[in-house]
Design a protein around this motif. Structure first.
Motif, PDB file in Angstrom:
ATOM      1  N   LYS A 274       0.816  -1.219   0.000  1.00  0.00           N
ATOM      2  CA  LYS A 274       0.000   0.000   0.000  1.00  0.00           C
ATOM      3  C   LYS A 274       0.852   1.273   0.000  1.00  0.00           C
ATOM      4  O   LYS A 274       0.315   2.381  -0.031  1.00  0.00           O
ATOM      5  CB  LYS A 274      -0.924   0.013   1.222  1.00  0.00           C
ATOM      6  CG  LYS A 274      -1.936  -1.125   1.262  1.00  0.00           C
ATOM      7  CD  LYS A 274      -2.825  -1.008   2.491  1.00  0.00           C
ATOM      8  CE  LYS A 274      -3.792  -2.169   2.589  1.00  0.00           C
ATOM      9  NZ  LYS A 274      -4.733  -2.189   1.461  1.00  0.00           N
ATOM     10  N   LEU A 275       2.170   1.135   0.015  1.00  0.00           N
ATOM     11  CA  LEU A 275       3.065   2.270   0.178  1.00  0.00           C
ATOM     12  C   LEU A 275       3.002   3.222  -1.017  1.00  0.00           C
ATOM     13  O   LEU A 275       3.140   2.820  -2.166  1.00  0.00           O
ATOM     14  CB  LEU A 275       4.503   1.774   0.346  1.00  0.00           C
ATOM     15  CG  LEU A 275       5.510   2.758   0.931  1.00  0.00           C
ATOM     16  CD1 LEU A 275       5.141   3.099   2.370  1.00  0.00           C
ATOM     17  CD2 LEU A 275       6.914   2.174   0.876  1.00  0.00           C
ATOM     18  N   SER A 276       2.794   4.520  -0.715  1.00  0.00           N
ATOM     19  CA  SER A 276       2.774   5.551  -1.761  1.00  0.00           C
ATOM     20  C   SER A 276       3.885   6.586  -1.571  1.00  0.00           C
ATOM     21  O   SER A 276       4.297   7.233  -2.533  1.00  0.00           O
ATOM     22  CB  SER A 276       1.414   6.265  -1.788  1.00  0.00           C
ATOM     23  OG  SER A 276       1.183   6.962  -0.578  1.00  0.00           O
ATOM     24  N   MET A 277       4.387   6.758  -0.336  1.00  0.00           N
ATOM     25  CA  MET A 277       5.428   7.728  -0.064  1.00  0.00           C
ATOM     26  C   MET A 277       6.465   7.108   0.876  1.00  0.00           C
ATOM     27  O   MET A 277       6.109   6.565   1.929  1.00  0.00           O
ATOM     28  CB  MET A 277       4.840   8.985   0.582  1.00  0.00           C
ATOM     29  CG  MET A 277       5.733  10.226   0.480  1.00  0.00           C
ATOM     30  SD  MET A 277       7.215  10.235   1.511  1.00  0.00           S
ATOM     31  CE  MET A 277       6.502  10.154   3.152  1.00  0.00           C
ATOM     32  N   PHE A 278       7.742   7.183   0.445  1.00  0.00           N
ATOM     33  CA  PHE A 278       8.821   6.591   1.243  1.00  0.00           C
ATOM     34  C   PHE A 278       9.991   7.568   1.256  1.00  0.00           C
ATOM     35  O   PHE A 278      10.596   7.850   0.226  1.00  0.00           O
ATOM     36  CB  PHE A 278       9.248   5.253   0.631  1.00  0.00           C
ATOM     37  CG  PHE A 278      10.245   4.496   1.463  1.00  0.00           C
ATOM     38  CD1 PHE A 278       9.840   3.847   2.623  1.00  0.00           C
ATOM     39  CD2 PHE A 278      11.580   4.412   1.086  1.00  0.00           C
ATOM     40  CE1 PHE A 278      10.749   3.147   3.399  1.00  0.00           C
ATOM     41  CE2 PHE A 278      12.500   3.710   1.850  1.00  0.00           C
ATOM     42  CZ  PHE A 278      12.085   3.078   3.008  1.00  0.00           C
ATOM     43  N   ASP A 279      10.298   8.109   2.446  1.00  0.00           N
ATOM     44  CA  ASP A 279      11.344   9.131   2.570  1.00  0.00           C
ATOM     45  C   ASP A 279      12.313   8.747   3.672  1.00  0.00           C
ATOM     46  O   ASP A 279      11.956   8.756   4.856  1.00  0.00           O
ATOM     47  CB  ASP A 279      10.724  10.493   2.856  1.00  0.00           C
ATOM     48  CG  ASP A 279      11.782  11.568   3.140  1.00  0.00           C
ATOM     49  OD1 ASP A 279      12.944  11.369   2.755  1.00  0.00           O
ATOM     50  OD2 ASP A 279      11.427  12.597   3.739  1.00  0.00           O
ATOM     51  N   VAL A 280      13.543   8.403   3.285  1.00  0.00           N
ATOM     52  CA  VAL A 280      14.590   8.109   4.258  1.00  0.00           C
ATOM     53  C   VAL A 280      15.789   9.030   4.025  1.00  0.00           C
ATOM     54  O   VAL A 280      16.896   8.763   4.500  1.00  0.00           O
ATOM     55  CB  VAL A 280      15.027   6.626   4.188  1.00  0.00           C
ATOM     56  CG1 VAL A 280      13.884   5.705   4.568  1.00  0.00           C
ATOM     57  CG2 VAL A 280      15.553   6.280   2.785  1.00  0.00           C
ATOM     58  N   GLY A 281      15.582  10.129   3.303  1.00  0.00           N
ATOM     59  CA  GLY A 281      16.668  11.041   2.958  1.00  0.00           C
ATOM     60  C   GLY A 281      17.308  11.697   4.170  1.00  0.00           C
ATOM     61  O   GLY A 281      16.687  11.839   5.225  1.00  0.00           O
TER      62      GLY A 281
END
Length: 379
Positions: A274-281
């Protein structure tokens, strides 16, 4: 001639007089409250709803987005039947009246997007029926009252974009119906209490842009109902547990950028369908970038400013699987250690892609043919 006894008359007039006192405390530049006058019943006034069983008692006061100015009159505490109170998106100033704590039937208190000051009244804990407490985007200060942990019916706690300080009260872990904790953009600090792992139906957890430190308790990563998880821009460290793809099956948005996280990104991220946004910056992650091709709803992926890549020529094979992400709009992976020649599969990325960042890596060779097919990048 029917004349009510004085006591009954006063009871019947209590709410009407309270509303008139409320109106006298504010400016109404748009004339939204013109209907509030001495000659009509308050059930006919804009934004007011009265009880069917008790026609003189107000149960709902909804004055959102009316450009109202002034302070909230303490007479609001006389509306003892009030269940719903919404002043969202106005220009109210001053404090939240202590008298709101007298509203034992109140279920919804929505005061967002005003300029309210002062502290959260501790006696709001007397509003035992409260389900939604929304105070986002004001100028409120002080700590989050420990007493809020006694609001056993509370489902939504919106306190973001204020000047709250102190720590997250452990007492919030008592709120078994809580689905949303939004504390973003404040001055909160300390550790994330592990006791919050008891909130078994929590869906939205956002503490972005505070001063939290320490690690994310493993108990939090075991809340399977989490859909929105934001701890961006704090001072947190630690790693993402390898089992996240199993314990966060409903995850839609995951933001942990701008911290001090390290370690390897778990390959189980590819299970988060279901992931739409992934931010590990803006962290210190190392190792390979997980294959994301199974995440067909992915819209934003940010890996910038880490130490990703092993210095191997196959570091860029991640683009082969990305071609399956047909909704991808933003992909950012600059300032890492990716090595290799840009593969031809870059030209097969989503036609919705508008931003692609790969600078400050060890990418070499010619720009791959087919990249011109990414129409959105050129528009």
């Amino acid at each position: 001639m029917n004349i009510l006894p004085t006591s009954q008359y006063l009871i019947a007039e209590t709410d009407r007089l309270a509303l008139l006192a409320f109106k006298n405390n504010i400016k109404d530049p748009l004339g939204a409250l013109t209907s509030w006058n001495e000659s009509s019943h308050c059930s006919n006034w804009t934004g007011v709803r009265c009880s069917r069983r008790h026609p003189s008692r107000v149960v709902r006061l909804d004055l959102r987005s009316m450009s109202l100015e002034g302070s909230i009159s303490p007479y609001i505490g006389n509306l003892s039947f009030l269940k719903y109170f919404n002043l969202n998106d106005n220009h109210f100033t001053g404090g939240i009246p202590q008298e709101i704590g007298h509203l034992s039937r109140l279920q919804v208190l929505w005061l967002t997007n005003n300029t309210l000051t002062g502290k959260i009244p501790r006696n709001l804990s007397s509003c035992k029926s409260l389900e939604i407490l929304a105070l986002t985007q004001n100028d409120l200060v002080g700590g989050i009252p420990v007493e809020l942990g006694s609001l056993s019916m509370l489902q939504t706690l919106y306190l973001g974009v204020n000047y709250f300080s102190g720590t997250i009260p452990i007492s919030l872990s008592n709120l078994s119906f809580l689905t949303d904790i939004v504390l973003e953009y404040n001055n909160l600090q300390g550790n994330i209490p592990s006791e919050l792992g008891q909130l078994s139906i929590l869906s939205d957890f956002s503490i972005t842009a505070n001063n939290f430190s320490g690690t994310i308790p493993p108990q939090i990563f075991n809340i399977s109902s989490i859909a929105f998880f934001y701890v961006t821009s704090n001072k947190l460290h630690g790693s993402i547990p390898p089992y996240i793809g199993t314990t966060f099956p409903r995850l839609e948005e995951f933001g942990i950028g701008g911290n001090r996280f390290s370690g390897v990104l778990p390959y189980t991220i590819s299970n988060l369908s279901k992931l739409s946004m992934f931010d590990v910056g803006g962290n210190q992650f190392t190792g390979p970038v997980p294959k994301l091709g199974t995440l067909q709803g992915l819209i934003i992926a940010n890996f910038e400013e880490n130490y990703l890549g092993g210095g191997e020529v196959d570091d860029l094979s991640l683009f082969n699987s990305l071609s399956n992400c047909s909704h991808l709009e933003i992909f950012s992976i600059p300032q890492n250690n990716l090595t290799g020649q840009l593969p031809a599969s870059v030209g097969n990325l989503s036609t919705k892609l508008t931003q692609l960042y790969m600078g400050e890596n060890n990418i070499y060779g010619e720009i791959t043919p087919g990249i011109e097919n990414l129409v959105s990048l050129n528009s």
